[in-house]
Design an enzyme around this catalytic site. Structure first.
Site, PDB file in Angstrom:
ATOM      1  CD  GLU A   1      -2.909  -0.837   0.215  1.00 53.78           C
ATOM      2  OE1 GLU A   1      -2.665  -0.504  -1.101  1.00 53.78           O
ATOM      3  OE2 GLU A   1      -4.336  -0.718   0.267  1.00 53.78           O
TER       4      GLU A   1
ATOM      5  CB  THR B   1      -4.815   6.901  -1.233  1.00 52.39           C
ATOM      6  OG1 THR B   1      -5.527   5.922  -2.002  1.00 52.39           O
ATOM      7  CG2 THR B   1      -5.239   6.399   0.333  1.00 52.39           C
TER       8      THR B   1
HETATM    9  N1  HSE Z   1      -8.620   3.875   4.789  1.00 52.29           N
HETATM   10  C1  HSE Z   1      -7.834   4.284   3.689  1.00 52.29           C
HETATM   11  C2  HSE Z   1      -8.249   5.679   3.444  1.00 52.29           C
HETATM   12  C3  HSE Z   1      -8.353   3.397   2.590  1.00 52.29           C
HETATM   13  O1  HSE Z   1      -9.377   5.815   3.726  1.00 52.29           O
HETATM   14  O2  HSE Z   1      -7.478   6.474   3.438  1.00 52.29           O
HETATM   15  C4  HSE Z   1      -7.582   4.103   1.332  1.00 52.29           C
HETATM   16  O3  HSE Z   1      -8.217   3.169   0.267  1.00 52.29           O
END
Ligand code: HSE
Length: 340
Positions: free
Chosen positions: A157, A212
């Site tokens: 990630e 992200t």
């Molecule tokens: N929990 C993470 C966010 C997921 O919301 O940034 C990203 O896919």
């Protein structure tokens, strides 16, 4: 329990020998957060999936570095934008983590079939990383504990989010609904009720590079105590709803995120209008899917098609095309094929 650092390392100059020369594995798409469960909740979705094929090509470098030849293909949006450099690809980073930990010296070809739209909040990077670690685990007969595999997959990630978050990878690996705690790492999967039906709407908009990371940068550093109490209450009720198989309770709790949705909704295209349209058409709950821009909408079977139509029309009013999938929870990653 270990998250994989140094666990089971059997590094030697000869390296670990593969049991299979070819392995193919799949992992499902996933949605993260589900409202109040930021970085903690995930749900595997049968809307899309990725497949990863691994083939041993021969001996690689002694230190394992540079021993992956990655290619991506498939129908997923933006597949051509996915880096094939192992250090910048989620499957590549996850595999390098295992290669280093277990003394794997072979050169390995990695073919990634992208089915999950990349960069749209549906766990695309996680699905590739998870399918890759499942395949490598089978290829070398490692039979690693799921939490150890999770630790390796989460390192993937970093390629897209800049940090290792575990919600999407846990859902994609374990299947169903997951609760994950990062430190110390722990993950639990719960079978959702059979009548948990979802509509995933993905707007066909350009997403920024490192989306992200951008979506995380708009979140507050500090959360007032009242909002913390509210989110803990709603996250707890959501889990209670899962255990009681009560979709109304799940929906009620999912809608009540006091922290992340308010901070992010302005970066999600057409969010307020689509949410309103979905609820007016009878949706049970609406939230942002992971870091967006996809939206996660809970529906019941009778209204699912009507909600999908209303969502499509709402995006159209803003001049945005979208893809809609009505889906259910998926099982976790599986190995589909292995050959000597
Ligand atoms: N929990 C993470 C966010 C997921 O919301 O940034 C990203 O896919």
């Amino acid at each position: 329990m270990s998250d994989g650092d140094g666990d089971g390392s059997s590094s030697s100059s000869a390296g670990l020998r593969p049991r299979f020369g070819y392995v193919r594995a799949m992992a499902p798409a996933s949605t993260a957060n589900l409202g109040p469960g930021f970085d903690v909740f995930g749900l595997a979705l049968d809307a899309y999936s990725d497949e990863v094929e691994l083939m041993v090509l021969g001996d690689g470098d002694r230190d394992g570095k540079g021993s992956l030849a990655i290619e991506t293909y498939g129908a997923s949006m933006k597949v051509e934008h996915i880096p094939v450099d192992a250090e910048r690809n989620s499957a590549g980073l996850a595999l390098l983590s295992m290669i280093k930990a277990y003394g794997i010296n072979d050169r390995i070809r990695v073919r990634i079939r992208k089915g999950v739209p990349a960069g749209y909040g549906l766990g695309s990077s996680a699905a590739s990383a998870v399918a890759a670690v499942r395949a490598l685990d089978a290829m070398y007969g490692l039979e690693l504990d799921p939490l150890v595999l999770l630790g390796h997959a989460a390192r993937g990630e970093v390629a897209s989010a800049g940090t290792a978050h575990y919600d999407n990878v846990a859902a994609s690996l374990l299947g169903g609904f997951v609760v994950v705690r990062q430190e110390p790492l722990h993950a639990i999967s719960i079978d959702p009720p059979d009548d948990l039906l979802l509509c995933v709407a993905t707007p066909r908009v350009d997403v920024p590079k490192g989306k992200t990371g951008v979506a995380r940068s708009v979140l507050p550093d500090r959360v007032p105590l009242g909002k913390m109490v509210s989110n803990v209450a709603n996250a707890s009720l959501l889990v209670a709803g899962l255990l009681r198989k009560d979709v109304r309770l799940i929906a009620d709790a999912m809608m009540r995120d006091a922290v992340v949705e308010p901070a992010r909704m302005h970066i999600i295209p057409a969010y307020a209008g689509v949410k309103r349209a979905a609820l007016d058409a009878g949706a049970l709950a609406v939230t942002i899917s992971g870091a967006g821009p996809s939206m996660l909408i809970m529906v019941d079977a009778e209204r699912a098609e009507g909600v999908a139509k209303a969502v499509n029309e709402a995006y159209s009013r803003d001049g945005i095309e979208c893809s809609i999938r009505i889906c259910r929870a998926a099982k976790g990653a599986t190995v589909l094929e292995r050959r000597l």
